[in-house]
Design a protein around this motif. Sequence first.
Motif, PDB file in Angstrom:
ATOM      1  N   PHE A  35      -5.516  -9.873  -3.697  1.00 14.02           N
ATOM      2  CA  PHE A  35      -6.657  -8.965  -3.766  1.00 14.02           C
ATOM      3  C   PHE A  35      -6.569  -7.891  -2.685  1.00 14.02           C
ATOM      4  O   PHE A  35      -6.996  -6.748  -2.896  1.00 14.02           O
ATOM      5  N   TYR A  36      -5.983  -8.238  -1.547  1.00 15.50           N
ATOM      6  CA  TYR A  36      -5.849  -7.287  -0.445  1.00 15.50           C
ATOM      7  C   TYR A  36      -4.535  -6.503  -0.491  1.00 15.50           C
ATOM      8  O   TYR A  36      -4.263  -5.690   0.397  1.00 15.50           O
ATOM      9  N   GLY A  37      -3.712  -6.753  -1.502  1.00  9.47           N
ATOM     10  CA  GLY A  37      -2.442  -6.026  -1.606  1.00  9.47           C
ATOM     11  C   GLY A  37      -1.339  -6.652  -0.767  1.00  9.47           C
ATOM     12  O   GLY A  37      -0.424  -5.956  -0.324  1.00  9.47           O
ATOM     13  N   ILE A  38      -1.415  -7.965  -0.574  1.00 10.13           N
ATOM     14  CA  ILE A  38      -0.456  -8.688   0.273  1.00 10.13           C
ATOM     15  C   ILE A  38       0.103  -9.852  -0.534  1.00 10.13           C
ATOM     16  O   ILE A  38      -0.567 -10.388  -1.413  1.00 10.13           O
ATOM     17  N   VAL A  39       1.335 -10.241  -0.220  1.00 11.85           N
ATOM     18  CA  VAL A  39       1.944 -11.380  -0.901  1.00 11.85           C
ATOM     19  C   VAL A  39       2.531 -12.327   0.138  1.00 11.85           C
ATOM     20  O   VAL A  39       3.098 -11.891   1.152  1.00 11.85           O
ATOM     21  N   LEU A  40       2.373 -13.617  -0.100  1.00 16.17           N
ATOM     22  CA  LEU A  40       2.962 -14.641   0.769  1.00 16.17           C
ATOM     23  C   LEU A  40       4.409 -14.826   0.334  1.00 16.17           C
ATOM     24  O   LEU A  40       4.682 -15.288  -0.768  1.00 16.17           O
ATOM     25  N   CYS A  41       5.356 -14.478   1.206  1.00 17.57           N
ATOM     26  CA  CYS A  41       6.765 -14.534   0.812  1.00 17.57           C
ATOM     27  C   CYS A  41       7.487 -15.758   1.351  1.00 17.57           C
ATOM     28  O   CYS A  41       8.643 -15.988   0.997  1.00 17.57           O
ATOM     29  N   ASP A  42       6.842 -16.536   2.207  1.00 19.76           N
ATOM     30  CA  ASP A  42       7.462 -17.767   2.714  1.00 19.76           C
ATOM     31  C   ASP A  42       6.366 -18.794   2.987  1.00 19.76           C
ATOM     32  O   ASP A  42       5.616 -18.658   3.957  1.00 19.76           O
ATOM     33  N   GLU A  43       6.295 -19.822   2.162  1.00 22.48           N
ATOM     34  CA  GLU A  43       5.241 -20.825   2.319  1.00 22.48           C
ATOM     35  C   GLU A  43       5.452 -21.711   3.552  1.00 22.48           C
ATOM     36  O   GLU A  43       4.502 -22.328   4.030  1.00 22.48           O
ATOM     37  N   LYS A  44       6.694 -21.777   4.047  1.00 23.16           N
ATOM     38  CA  LYS A  44       6.953 -22.595   5.233  1.00 23.16           C
ATOM     39  C   LYS A  44       6.491 -21.913   6.512  1.00 23.16           C
ATOM     40  O   LYS A  44       5.894 -22.544   7.379  1.00 23.16           O
ATOM     41  N   THR A  45       6.787 -20.638   6.635  1.00 17.82           N
ATOM     42  CA  THR A  45       6.453 -19.915   7.864  1.00 17.82           C
ATOM     43  C   THR A  45       5.137 -19.149   7.785  1.00 17.82           C
ATOM     44  O   THR A  45       4.559 -18.804   8.812  1.00 17.82           O
ATOM     45  N   GLY A  46       4.680 -18.853   6.554  1.00 22.10           N
ATOM     46  CA  GLY A  46       3.460 -18.066   6.394  1.00 22.10           C
ATOM     47  C   GLY A  46       3.708 -16.571   6.431  1.00 22.10           C
ATOM     48  O   GLY A  46       2.755 -15.779   6.455  1.00 22.10           O
ATOM     49  N   GLU A  47       4.973 -16.150   6.419  1.00 18.22           N
ATOM     50  CA  GLU A  47       5.295 -14.724   6.462  1.00 18.22           C
ATOM     51  C   GLU A  47       4.718 -14.007   5.243  1.00 18.22           C
ATOM     52  O   GLU A  47       4.803 -14.498   4.120  1.00 18.22           O
ATOM     53  N   VAL A  48       4.143 -12.840   5.474  1.00 10.59           N
ATOM     54  CA  VAL A  48       3.562 -12.044   4.397  1.00 10.59           C
ATOM     55  C   VAL A  48       4.127 -10.634   4.428  1.00 10.59           C
ATOM     56  O   VAL A  48       4.649 -10.175   5.455  1.00 10.59           O
ATOM     57  N   ARG A  49       4.014  -9.950   3.324  1.00 14.88           N
ATOM     58  CA  ARG A  49       4.451  -8.554   3.229  1.00 14.88           C
ATOM     59  C   ARG A  49       3.580  -7.837   2.201  1.00 14.88           C
ATOM     60  O   ARG A  49       2.742  -8.447   1.541  1.00 14.88           O
ATOM     61  N   ARG A  50       3.807  -6.546   2.074  1.00 12.06           N
ATOM     62  CA  ARG A  50       3.061  -5.760   1.095  1.00 12.06           C
ATOM     63  C   ARG A  50       3.388  -6.212  -0.332  1.00 12.06           C
ATOM     64  O   ARG A  50       4.539  -6.507  -0.646  1.00 12.06           O
ATOM     65  N   ALA A  51       2.372  -6.232  -1.175  1.00 14.80           N
ATOM     66  CA  ALA A  51       2.583  -6.486  -2.593  1.00 14.80           C
ATOM     67  C   ALA A  51       2.951  -5.170  -3.278  1.00 14.80           C
ATOM     68  O   ALA A  51       2.833  -4.082  -2.689  1.00 14.80           O
ATOM     69  N   GLU A  52       3.387  -5.250  -4.506  1.00 12.62           N
ATOM     70  CA  GLU A  52       3.792  -4.039  -5.222  1.00 12.62           C
ATOM     71  C   GLU A  52       2.620  -3.071  -5.403  1.00 12.62           C
ATOM     72  O   GLU A  52       2.807  -1.852  -5.406  1.00 12.62           O
ATOM     73  N   HIS A  53       1.412  -3.603  -5.547  1.00 11.06           N
ATOM     74  CA  HIS A  53       0.244  -2.750  -5.781  1.00 11.06           C
ATOM     75  C   HIS A  53      -0.529  -2.500  -4.481  1.00 11.06           C
ATOM     76  O   HIS A  53      -1.737  -2.284  -4.489  1.00 11.06           O
ATOM     77  N   PHE A  58      -4.978  -1.420  -0.597  1.00 15.56           N
ATOM     78  CA  PHE A  58      -5.236  -0.957   0.766  1.00 15.56           C
ATOM     79  C   PHE A  58      -6.381   0.054   0.767  1.00 15.56           C
ATOM     80  O   PHE A  58      -7.207   0.062   1.688  1.00 15.56           O
ATOM     81  N   HIS A  59      -6.395   0.908  -0.236  1.00 10.97           N
ATOM     82  CA  HIS A  59      -7.480   1.890  -0.327  1.00 10.97           C
ATOM     83  C   HIS A  59      -8.821   1.179  -0.465  1.00 10.97           C
ATOM     84  O   HIS A  59      -9.808   1.546   0.190  1.00 10.97           O
ATOM     85  N   ASN A  60      -8.852   0.159  -1.308  1.00 14.18           N
ATOM     86  CA  ASN A  60     -10.089  -0.603  -1.497  1.00 14.18           C
ATOM     87  C   ASN A  60     -10.477  -1.338  -0.207  1.00 14.18           C
ATOM     88  O   ASN A  60     -11.652  -1.349   0.193  1.00 14.18           O
ATOM     89  N   LEU A  61      -9.488  -1.930   0.454  1.00 18.23           N
ATOM     90  CA  LEU A  61      -9.752  -2.676   1.689  1.00 18.23           C
ATOM     91  C   LEU A  61     -10.256  -1.742   2.785  1.00 18.23           C
ATOM     92  O   LEU A  61     -11.178  -2.089   3.536  1.00 18.23           O
TER      93      LEU A  61
END
Length: 257
Positions: A35-53, A58-61
């Motif tokens: 919903f915030y435009g972020i994706v969890l890319c590693d469930e072990k470490t919790g690393e996140v990055r930008r999602a495609e949308h 980000f504009h909404n947030l």
Amino acid sequence: MSYTLIEVQCFLQDFLNHSIAKENLLKSYKLMLDFYGIVLCDEKTGEVRRAEHWEERFHNLNSHTHNNLCITRILKCLGNLGYPHYQAPLVYFFLEETLVNGQLPNIRDSVLSYFLFAVLNKTQCRNLIKYAYLNYEPKDEFVWCPKKIKKLWSMQSKAAKEDAADSLGSQEDTLISDIEAQEEENLSADELLFISFAYLNYKPNDGFVWFQRKIQNVVVRDAQAQKETLNLNSDFYAALLPGTTSEGYASPSGTED
């Protein structure tokens, strides 16, 4: 209805012991990140990055700052319900987006005032504050740690940059020396003669860029020795290139076509 501290602690313990409950929390976390435009890319470490949308979200947030309180609650929930290692990566993400990438300006203060201090691990929290300070401008307006700490971090950062520059310079010098030594070693006597001829007849000499400076020095040294020995007579030029004289290049037949 309010709960006593003991009741809350019992609930937390029951939740942590319930694998399905934790799995459902992880699903909910991923849903909110999306919903915030972020994706969890590693469930072990919790690393996140930008999602495609990310741009749309980000504009909404950035336009609806009530989400800042929701994110603070999400961070605290992660810390208390079995995912404390997810806190720092999410806060780091928002620090990088706001302070480094210049995104989400309307949530920057919440990131610094609330998100940061929701991280339970004190070492991680301190490292995040340091990262925030080093990327915050102007630094004299950074109010989220004592002045003494800011001064210490500034000194450490300056020293690290100087050490890195010295190290890089040393590595470059070593690499260049190795290359020059290899080039010099691979030059035959005939090649040195030809290079000498080209270099000594190129004006200006310091504009000759076809060999490393060290090789040019070798050429000059050898060529000067040749000059002193042969006094630039025609035999010297003939040795460099058949059909040449001390006055320049001559046609092999002696006449022009």
